[in-house]
Design a protein around this motif. Structure first.
Motif, PDB file in Angstrom:
ATOM      1  N   ASP A  18      -6.832   0.277   3.185  1.00  0.00           N
ATOM      2  CA  ASP A  18      -5.526   0.813   3.204  1.00  0.00           C
ATOM      3  C   ASP A  18      -5.215   2.111   3.990  1.00  0.00           C
ATOM      4  O   ASP A  18      -4.366   2.371   4.668  1.00  0.00           O
TER       5      ASP A  18
ATOM      6  N   SER B  70       0.689   3.220  -2.295  1.00  0.00           N
ATOM      7  CA  SER B  70      -0.498   4.199  -2.750  1.00  0.00           C
ATOM      8  C   SER B  70      -1.151   4.746  -1.624  1.00  0.00           C
ATOM      9  O   SER B  70      -1.277   6.037  -1.795  1.00  0.00           O
TER      10      SER B  70
ATOM     11  N   GLU C 126      -8.402   7.509  -4.675  1.00  0.00           N
ATOM     12  CA  GLU C 126      -7.645   6.428  -5.127  1.00  0.00           C
ATOM     13  C   GLU C 126      -8.685   5.582  -6.141  1.00  0.00           C
ATOM     14  O   GLU C 126      -8.400   5.153  -7.525  1.00  0.00           O
TER      15      GLU C 126
ATOM     16  N   SER D 258       0.871  -1.197   0.072  1.00  0.00           N
ATOM     17  CA  SER D 258      -0.105   0.043   0.101  1.00  0.00           C
ATOM     18  C   SER D 258       0.908   1.303  -0.014  1.00  0.00           C
ATOM     19  O   SER D 258       0.411   2.330   0.855  1.00  0.00           O
TER      20      SER D 258
HETATM   21 MG    MG Z   1      -2.306   0.341  -3.439  1.00  0.00          MG
END
Ligand code: MG
Ligand code: ADP
Length: 440
Positions: free
Chosen positions: A214, A160, A202, A158
């Protein structure tokens, strides 16, 4: 491509080592240095957010289920300065070399529309877009942002969400939104709203249809605890997780295998789960897990009502996985700290192993590399191992006796080498703290 390469007869695996986490001062200094070289002058501050590893509860988040992630000590650092009077972002990252990316905030829109932001800048621009779209902020100023990170990207850990959440806490501070709360006194309700904005960033702007796990753990984790997240309503409980007291370690094995077909496959899993819930006449598969737990029905009764074998296997995974989260939480609460030994440790092992098997056989999101890592870790003495994260490559976890991590790492590296695979990487996961302003 799968990261394979021809095995060489003389090739010996190097002695594997752990990928270290940066300390706060070191991470902040890196981001500051990058900021100074890209933009000149100092930033207004540095904010950071952790990567995460999920202990159990995979592919449950978008089914309104339960999961049990921890925040990694590995973090993404963002040095940020506001540019009052502008609506322009200038972005650099040590992980994405090249000239600064420039984004006009007024032109940002969802992926697939004229406002689509290509590449990694979408994760940053998406956060500001989502804070405004959610009504949490209005007319945000432009920013200069310099990012550096020791969270491996694309490894299922994760990176991101770490990037989004570092930026979200920066904007929260700089624009005076007051959502994250002061250091040491986090406002969990405000953090839940920041997490919701990061999920929208996201999903909508970066175009990745992930669930909410996340961002929740990156913003709401507590050091020394796993986060029991109820994805139906965002409720969290902090479950003490002091593995060192039990002489245990959680080892993360990054297979370094490229994700294959991951986007389409992930979306397909979500669609099948939604279709199955609709056949069963329930809002989500969590409702099935609750009914089975409550004794109102059984999986044997539910599964024949589904449309086909694909739905049956996906539902069986989600329902049993939600139950495994509940059981592992019960084990950890009943046997905190040094109590995680004997029968409690055996139960934990069985739950981790069963989770992997369910993800491999029923949910079909494992990969040959993940299966190999898990098998090699178990053979080398791990107390349970499983793939973690979305799957199709990425990382596995292994619960190991303290002091035996080196043996497990060598065994996994040797298995990869024998299989002609690229060297795996290793991290030690200790339950760490959430996003916020970095010291220094
Ligand atoms: Mg990710
Ligand atoms: P994961 O979250 O498992 O690491 P994702 O595919 O969800 O994998 O996210 C990885 C992407 O996030 C990268 O390809 C990049 O676009 C972005 N990203 C993550 N960390 C950084 C970083 N430090 N700098 C720039 N972009 C990043």
């Amino acid at each position: 491509m799968t990261g394979t390469r021809p095995p060489g007869p003389s090739r010996r695996p190097p002695q594997p080592s752990l990928r270290p986490a940066w300390d706060d001062a070191g991470g902040a200094a890196r981001a500051r240095d990058l900021f100074a070289s890209a933009f000149g002058g100092p930033p207004d501050g540095v904010w950071s957010a952790p990567g995460r590893v999920n202990v159990v509860g995979e592919h449950t988040d978008y089914n309104g289920g339960l999961c049990l992630p921890i925040a990694l000590p590995h973090r993404t650092y963002a040095a940020v300065a506001a540019r009052p009077g502008t609506r322009r972002l200038r972005l650099v990252s040590a992980q994405e070399p090249g000239p600064p990316r420039e984004v006009d905030l007024d032109a940002v829109g969802p992926a697939g529309t004229a406002g689509e932001v290509p590449g990694w800048a979408a994760y940053v621009a998406g956060v500001l877009w989502a804070l405004e779209a959610e009504g949490l902020a209005a007319g945000l100023p432009g920013l200069d942002v310099a990012v550096d990170s020791c969270v491996p990207a694309g490894a299922g850990l994760s990176s991101s969400a770490a990037l989004e959440c570092a930026v979200a806490t920066a904007v929260d501070d700089l624009a005076g939104l007051g959502l994250a709360g002061p250091a040491g006194a986090p406002d969990d309700g405000g953090r839940a709203r920041l997490a919701a904005a990061c999920v929208r960033a996201e999903n909508e702007v970066a175009g990745a249809p992930t669930g909410g796990m996340d961002q929740a753990v990156a913003l709401r984790a507590r050091p020394g605890h796993a986060l029991l997240l109820d994805c139906r309503d965002g409720h969290v409980e902090h479950v003490p997780l002091d593995l060192s007291a039990a002489d245990l370690e959680l080892l993360v094995i990054d297979t370094r295998a490229e994700h294959r077909l991951v986007d389409g496959q992930y979306a397909r899993r979500r669609q099948v789960c939604e279709a199955a819930a609709s056949v069963l006449g329930v809002p989500d598969l969590r409702a099935v897990a609750d009914a089975v737990r409550g004794g109102g029905t059984t999986l044997d009764e539910v599964l024949p009502r589904l449309a086909d074998d694909e739905q049956r296997r996906r539902v069986r995974h989600v329902v049993t996985e939600i139950e495994r989260v509940r059981e592992l939480v019960d084990v950890l609460r009943a046997a905190p700290g040094e109590g995680l030994a004997g029968p409690a440790l055996e139960r934990a092992r069985a739950l981790l192993d069963a989770s992997h098997e369910s993800l491999r056989a029923d949910y079909e999101v494992s990969s040959p590399e993940l299966d190999l890592a898990v098998a090699a870790a178990r053979r080398a003495g791990a107390h349970g191992a499983r793939m973690t994260g979305g799957g199709f490559g990425g990382s596995a976890i292994a619960l190991v006796q303290a002091g035996e991590a080196g043996e497990v790492m060598s065994a996994v590296a040797a298995a990869f080498s024998a299989g002609g695979l690229a060297d795996p990487a290793f991290l030690r996961a200790t339950a760490s703290g959430p996003a916020g302003r970095a010291a220094g």
